[in-house]
Design an enzyme around this catalytic site. Structure first.
Site, PDB file in Angstrom:
ATOM      1  N   ARG A 133       0.983  -1.266   0.181  1.00  0.00           N
ATOM      2  CA  ARG A 133       0.054  -0.089  -0.005  1.00  0.00           C
ATOM      3  C   ARG A 133       0.812   1.160  -0.080  1.00  0.00           C
ATOM      4  NH1 ARG A 133      -4.794   1.055   4.281  1.00  0.00           N
ATOM      5  NH2 ARG A 133      -3.364   0.745   5.636  1.00  0.00           N
ATOM      6  N   ARG A 166       3.175   3.950   4.627  1.00  0.00           N
ATOM      7  CA  ARG A 166       2.928   4.366   6.156  1.00  0.00           C
ATOM      8  C   ARG A 166       3.773   3.396   7.119  1.00  0.00           C
ATOM      9  NH1 ARG A 166      -3.344   5.146   7.450  1.00  0.00           N
ATOM     10  NH2 ARG A 166      -2.569   2.847   7.872  1.00  0.00           N
ATOM     11  N   ARG A 177       1.955  -7.707  13.477  1.00  0.00           N
ATOM     12  CA  ARG A 177       0.398  -7.736  13.428  1.00  0.00           C
ATOM     13  C   ARG A 177      -0.109  -8.929  13.201  1.00  0.00           C
ATOM     14  NH1 ARG A 177      -1.413  -3.245   9.215  1.00  0.00           N
ATOM     15  NH2 ARG A 177      -3.331  -4.054   9.680  1.00  0.00           N
TER      16      ARG A 177
END
Ligand SMILES: [Zn+2]
Length: 225
Positions: A133, A166, A177
Site C-alpha cells: 500500500r 505508512r 500484526r
C-alpha cells in the site's frame, strides 16, 4: 436444537484478509448486524456511557479493561433492535474467558453461537497485500504497487504528489500484526473447532468467491440447505 434466529456469528481472519469488506456484505445480505469491539469501545467512550466511563478509568491508569466490562458492552449492544435478527461479532471474544462468558450469556437467552467463519490467507500473500500500500503525501489517495499501481511509479495520478509507505504498512509492523493475530486467535479457533463451529474459508480467492462461500456456509447452518 435452539431456534435459528437470532443468529450469532464470530468472524475471525488476519489483517489484510478482507474481513471488513466481507462482514459489510454479509450484514447487507443477511440482515445480521456487524458488531466490532473496536467500534463498541469508541462509541461507549464518546457517549460517556456508564460502561464507557468505567472502561476509561482502567485505560487512564494504563490497565487492561476487565473482561466483565467488555462483555457488558457487547451484551448491551446485542439487545438493541438492530441485532434482533442476529449479529456478526468482530474482534470479540479475544480470550477464552470472554468466549466462555459469551457462551454463558447466550445460553441464558436460550441461544448460542451458530458459526465461526475463519478466513485463511497465506502469510506471504497477506504481507504482499499489506506492505504494497502507498499513500499520497499531498491528497491522501491510496494505491497498491501490485493491485492498483499509479501510472508513474511513486507519483500520485490525481495530484502529482509523492507516494509513501505508512509505518503501519512496513514489513516489520505487518509481521508483528500477524504474530499478534495468531497468538491471540489460535486458542479461540481451537475452542470453537472443538465445538464443531468453525468453517475455514480460503480468503485468497476473489472477493465474490469468498462472499459466496461464506453465504453458503452460513445458509447451511441456519437453514440446513
Ligand atoms: Zn495525491
Amino acid at each position: 436444537m435452539t431456534s435459528t434466529y437470532p443468529a450469532y456469528l464470530i468472524f475471525i481472519g488476519p489483517p489484510g484478509a478482507g474481513k471488513g469488506t466481507q462482514a459489510a456484505m454479509l450484514e447487507k445480505e443477511l440482515g445480521l448486524k456487524q458488531v466490532s469491539s473496536g467500534d463498541l469501545f469508541r462509541e461507549n467512550l464518546k457517549n460517556q456511557t456508564e460502561l464507557g466511563l468505567l472502561a476509561k478509568s482502567y485505560i487512564d491508569r494504563g490497565e487492561l479493561v476487565p473482561d466483565g466490562v467488555t462483555i457488558s458492552m457487547v451484551q448491551d449492544r446485542m439487545q438493541r433492535p438492530d441485532c434482533a435478527r442476529g449479529a456478526i461479532l468482530d474482534g470479540f471474544p479475544r480470550t477464552l474467558e470472554q468466549a466462555s462468558a459469551l457462551d454463558g450469556m447466550l445460553a441464558g437467552q436460550g441461544s448460542r453461537i451458530a458459526l465461526v467463519p475463519v478466513l485463511t490467507v497465506d502469510d506471504d500473500a497477506l504481507i504482499a497485500r499489506l506492505t504494497g500500500r502507498r499513500v499520497c503525501r499531498n491528497c491522501g489517495a491510496t494505491y497498491h504497487v501490485v493491485f492498483n499501481p499509479p501510472r508513474v511509479e511513486s507519483v500520485c495520478d490525481a495530484c502529482g504528489g509523492e507516494l509513501y509507505q505508512r509505518s503501519d504498512d512496513s514489513l516489520e509492523t505487518v509481521r508483528n500484526r500477524l504474530y499478534v493475530y495468531y497468538k491471540q486467535t489460535s486458542p479461540l479457533i481451537g475452542y470453537y473447532y472443538a465445538k464443531d463451529l468453525t468453517t475455514f474459508i480460503d480468503g485468497s480467492q476473489a472477493i465474490e468467491v469468498v462472499r459466496q462461500a461464506l453465504l453458503d456456509a452460513i445458509q447451511t447452518v441456519l437453514h440446513g440447505k
